[in-house]
Design a protein around this motif. Structure first.
Motif, mmCIF file in Angstrom:
data_model
loop_
_atom_site.group_PDB
_atom_site.id
_atom_site.type_symbol
_atom_site.label_atom_id
_atom_site.label_comp_id
_atom_site.label_asym_id
_atom_site.label_seq_id
_atom_site.Cartn_x
_atom_site.Cartn_y
_atom_site.Cartn_z
ATOM 1 N N LEU A 1 76.967 20.312 -24.689
ATOM 2 C CA LEU A 1 76.825 19.373 -25.808
ATOM 3 C C LEU A 1 76.355 20.038 -27.094
ATOM 4 N N SER A 2 75.748 21.220 -26.986
ATOM 5 C CA SER A 2 75.292 21.922 -28.196
ATOM 6 C C SER A 2 76.393 22.759 -28.822
ATOM 7 N N ASP A 3 77.507 22.911 -28.109
ATOM 8 C CA ASP A 3 78.644 23.678 -28.622
ATOM 9 C C ASP A 3 79.704 22.682 -29.108
ATOM 10 N N GLU A 4 80.054 22.777 -30.393
ATOM 11 C CA GLU A 4 80.963 21.789 -30.991
ATOM 12 C C GLU A 4 82.298 21.705 -30.272
ATOM 13 N N ASN A 5 82.884 22.864 -29.924
ATOM 14 C CA ASN A 5 84.191 22.869 -29.257
ATOM 15 C C ASN A 5 84.097 22.336 -27.830
ATOM 16 N N LYS A 6 83.070 22.779 -27.091
ATOM 17 C CA LYS A 6 82.909 22.309 -25.717
ATOM 18 C C LYS A 6 82.621 20.808 -25.695
ATOM 19 N N LYS A 7 81.802 20.346 -26.643
ATOM 20 C CA LYS A 7 81.468 18.927 -26.701
ATOM 21 C C LYS A 7 82.712 18.084 -26.959
ATOM 22 N N ALA A 8 83.597 18.576 -27.854
ATOM 23 C CA ALA A 8 84.828 17.834 -28.153
ATOM 24 C C ALA A 8 85.708 17.731 -26.915
ATOM 25 N N ARG A 9 85.819 18.825 -26.148
ATOM 26 C CA ARG A 9 86.625 18.797 -24.928
ATOM 27 C C ARG A 9 85.999 17.877 -23.880
ATOM 28 N N TYR A 10 84.658 17.929 -23.784
ATOM 29 C CA TYR A 10 83.977 17.069 -22.807
ATOM 30 C C TYR A 10 84.146 15.602 -23.175
ATOM 31 N N ASP A 11 84.033 15.278 -24.475
ATOM 32 C CA ASP A 11 84.197 13.891 -24.907
ATOM 33 C C ASP A 11 85.594 13.379 -24.599
ATOM 34 N N GLN A 12 86.597 14.277 -24.628
ATOM 35 C CA GLN A 12 87.977 13.866 -24.391
ATOM 36 C C GLN A 12 88.330 13.825 -22.910
ATOM 37 N N TYR A 13 87.887 14.857 -22.149
ATOM 38 C CA TYR A 13 88.342 14.987 -20.762
ATOM 39 C C TYR A 13 87.234 14.794 -19.722
ATOM 40 N N GLY A 14 85.980 14.741 -20.158
ATOM 41 C CA GLY A 14 84.897 14.652 -19.197
ATOM 42 C C GLY A 14 84.708 15.971 -18.463
ATOM 43 N N HIS A 15 84.176 15.903 -17.245
ATOM 44 C CA HIS A 15 83.902 17.117 -16.477
ATOM 45 C C HIS A 15 85.173 17.874 -16.110
ATOM 46 N N ALA A 16 86.316 17.201 -16.141
ATOM 47 C CA ALA A 16 87.587 17.864 -15.789
ATOM 48 C C ALA A 16 87.914 18.987 -16.762
ATOM 49 N N ALA A 17 87.351 18.962 -17.966
ATOM 50 C CA ALA A 17 87.617 20.019 -18.951
ATOM 51 C C ALA A 17 87.047 21.352 -18.518
ATOM 52 N N PHE A 18 86.094 21.336 -17.558
ATOM 53 C CA PHE A 18 85.430 22.568 -17.172
ATOM 54 C C PHE A 18 85.546 22.874 -15.686
ATOM 55 N N ASP A 19 86.245 22.054 -14.932
ATOM 56 C CA ASP A 19 86.370 22.272 -13.491
ATOM 57 C C ASP A 19 87.668 22.966 -13.150
ATOM 58 N N GLY A 20 87.611 23.906 -12.210
ATOM 59 C CA GLY A 20 88.809 24.562 -11.687
ATOM 60 C C GLY A 20 89.541 25.380 -12.706
ATOM 61 N N ALA A 21 88.862 25.887 -13.722
ATOM 62 C CA ALA A 21 89.540 26.616 -14.786
ATOM 63 C C ALA A 21 89.134 28.066 -14.814
ATOM 64 N N GLY A 22 89.219 28.716 -13.678
ATOM 65 C CA GLY A 22 89.002 30.150 -13.647
ATOM 66 C C GLY A 22 87.612 30.570 -14.066
#
Length: 372
Positions: free
Chosen positions: A56-77
Motif C-alpha cells: 500500500l505504500s508503493d503507488e504502483n503496487k497499490k494500484a494493482r492491488y486496488d484493481q486485482y486484489g491479492h491475485a496481482a501478487f500470487d503465482g507470479a514468479g
C-alpha cells in the motif's frame, strides 16, 4: 481466505500515504517481537502488517492491488504473498517509518538480536517480450541474467568498529535524561562483517559477475507495463547478506489480427456479399489456435459473434474473457457490365430492400452487448 490489506492496517481504501504510514507504525509497535516474546500470533500479525504496508505504500503496487486484489501478487514468479516477507526485509522498512534510531532505541530487532541487520543486495531489472498467446495462457520463460555473486574463496571477519552488531550506538545526555540512538555501521554497511580474504578476480565487496538461467513463471492475463518480482535472483550482498531481487518488466507484442481489450479479444472478419447472402464457414485466429465458425445465410454487416472463453485468462483467476468476431460485409468497388446489370435489376427487388427485424440490434445496442 487472505485478509484484506486495508483491513489489516485498520484503514479505508481512500487513505492517504500519511495515514497508511501512521497505521502501519501503530501495528508494528503493537506486534513487535521484542514486545511480545514467544507470541507466535503477534509475530504473524507483525509480518502481515509489514506485507500490507509494503504494497500500500508503493503507488504502483497499490494500484494493482486496488484493481486485482491479492491475485496481482500470487503465482507470479516470486511475488510476495501469504506472509512471504522475511524479517530482514521488514526491519529495513523502519528507517522510513521510525527513523534511523528505531533499532537501538528500545527495540533490538527480531528475537532480541542486538539490532544487527543483514545487508541486502541490489535488484536487477530486465524486460521480457510476450506474444498475445503467451499473455493469454501464461508461460514459463527461461531468462539468462548476469548477476553479482559471492566469489569462491572469500572469507570474512567480524567488523572491529561495531563488534559484529552491524550498528553503532550513541548516548546523549538531554534534559529528558540519557537518550540512546543507533545508526548503521559505516565500516561494514550493517552486515557486521568485513572481508578478510578475497580472490584477485573479485571486486572490493568480494563479488564476481556470473551468468545464470532463471525460470520465471508468468501468469496468464498480465498486461503491458506490469512488473513481476523474482525474490533472491538479483545481486548478492556482501558479508553473506540477503540477495536482491530480479524485476521482470512485461512487454507485449502486437498481434496481426487480434486486438485486446481487457480480458476480451476482437477480430475483424470480412466476407463477400455472396458469402453473406448464402452463408459460409470461416477459419479465424484465436489464442488457442485456429477456430472455425459458421455464418448463417443472410448475416448482416456489423453482426458480432461472441465466442465465450476464447479470450485472455483473467489475472484474478475468474476464467477467461471472450473472443468477439465483428462481421464486415465487403462491398465491391468495381463491377463488370454483367455484375452491374444484375444489381441494377435487384434494386427494386423486395428481397434486396432493407427490412431490419426487431432482433437486428442497433449499433448502440451492439456496443452495449460488447461490454456486458
Amino acid at each position: 481466505m487472505k485478509e484484506d490489506y486495508y483491513d489489516l492496517l485498520g484503514i479505508t481504501k481512500g487513505a492517504s500515504a500519511a495515514e497508511i504510514k501512521k497505521a502501519y507504525r501503530k501495528k508494528a509497535v503493537a506486534y513487535h517481537p521484542d514486545k511480545n516474546p514467544g507470541d507466535a500470533k503477534a509475530e504473524e500479525m507483525f509480518k502481515k502488517a509489514a506485507e500490507a504496508y509494503e504494497v500500500l505504500s508503493d503507488e504502483n503496487k497499490k494500484a494493482r492491488y486496488d484493481q486485482y486484489g491479492h491475485a496481482a501478487f500470487d503465482g507470479a514468479g516470486g511475488f510476495r504473498g501469504g506472509g512471504g516477507m522475511n524479517m530482514d526485509d521488514i526491519f529495513s522498512q523502519f528507517g522510513d517509518i521510525f527513523g534511523g534510531g528505531f533499532g537501538g532505541g528500545g527495540f533490538s530487532g527480531f528475537g532480541g538480536g542486538g539490532g544487527q541487520r543483514r545487508a541486502k543486495g541490489s535488484s536487477l531489472k530486465i524486460r521480457v517480450s510476450l506474444t498475445l498467446e503467451e499473455v493469454a495462457n501464461g508461460v514459463e520463460k527461461k531468462i539468462k541474467v548476469k548477476r553479482k555473486v559471492q566469489a569462491d574463496g572469500v572469507t570474512y571477519k567480524t567488523c572491529a568498529t561495531c563488534g559484529g552488531r552491524g550498528q553503532v550506538t550513541k548516548i546523549t545526555n538531554t534534559i529528558l535524561g540519557r537518550m540512546q540512538t543507533a545508526a548503521t555501521c559505516s565500516s561494514c554497511g550493517g552486515s557486521g562483517q568485513i572481508i578478510d580474504q578475497r580472490p584477485a578476480e573479485a571486486d572490493a565487496q568480494g563479488l564476481v559477475v556470473k551468468e545464470e538461467t532463471v525460470a520465471v513463471k508468468i501468469p496468464g492475463g498480465v498486461e503491458d507495463g506490469m512488473q513481476l518480482k523474482v525474490s533472491g535472483k538479483g545481486n548478492d550482498a556482501p558479508g553473506n547478506g540477503v540477495p536482491g531481487d530480479l524485476i521482470v518488466a512485461i512487454e507485449t507484442k502486437e498481434h496481426d489480427t487480434l486486438k485486446r481489450e481487457g480480458d476480451n479479444l476482437h477480430y475483424d472478419l470480412y466476407v463477400s456479399i455472396s458469402e453473406a447472402v448464402l452463408g459460409t464457414s470461416k477459419e479465424i485466429d484465436a489464442v488457442t489456435g485456429k477456430v472455425r465458425i459458421k455464418l448463417e445465410p443472410g448475416i448482416q454487416s456489423g453482426k458480432i459473434l461472441r465466442l465465450r472463453g476464447k479470450g485472455i485468462t483473467s489475472l484474478n483467476g475468474y476464467g477467461a474473457g471472450d473472443l468477439l468476431v465483428h462481421v464486415n460485409v465487403w462491398t465491391p468497388k468495381t463491377l463488370n457490365k454483367e455484375q452491374k446489370d444484375f444489381f441494377e435489376k435487384m434494386q427494386s427487388n423486395e428481397n434486396f430492400l432493407p427490412n431490419p427485424e426487431k432482433s437486428d440490434k442497433s449499433f448502440f445496442e451492439k456496443v452495449k452487448d460488447m461490454f456486458s
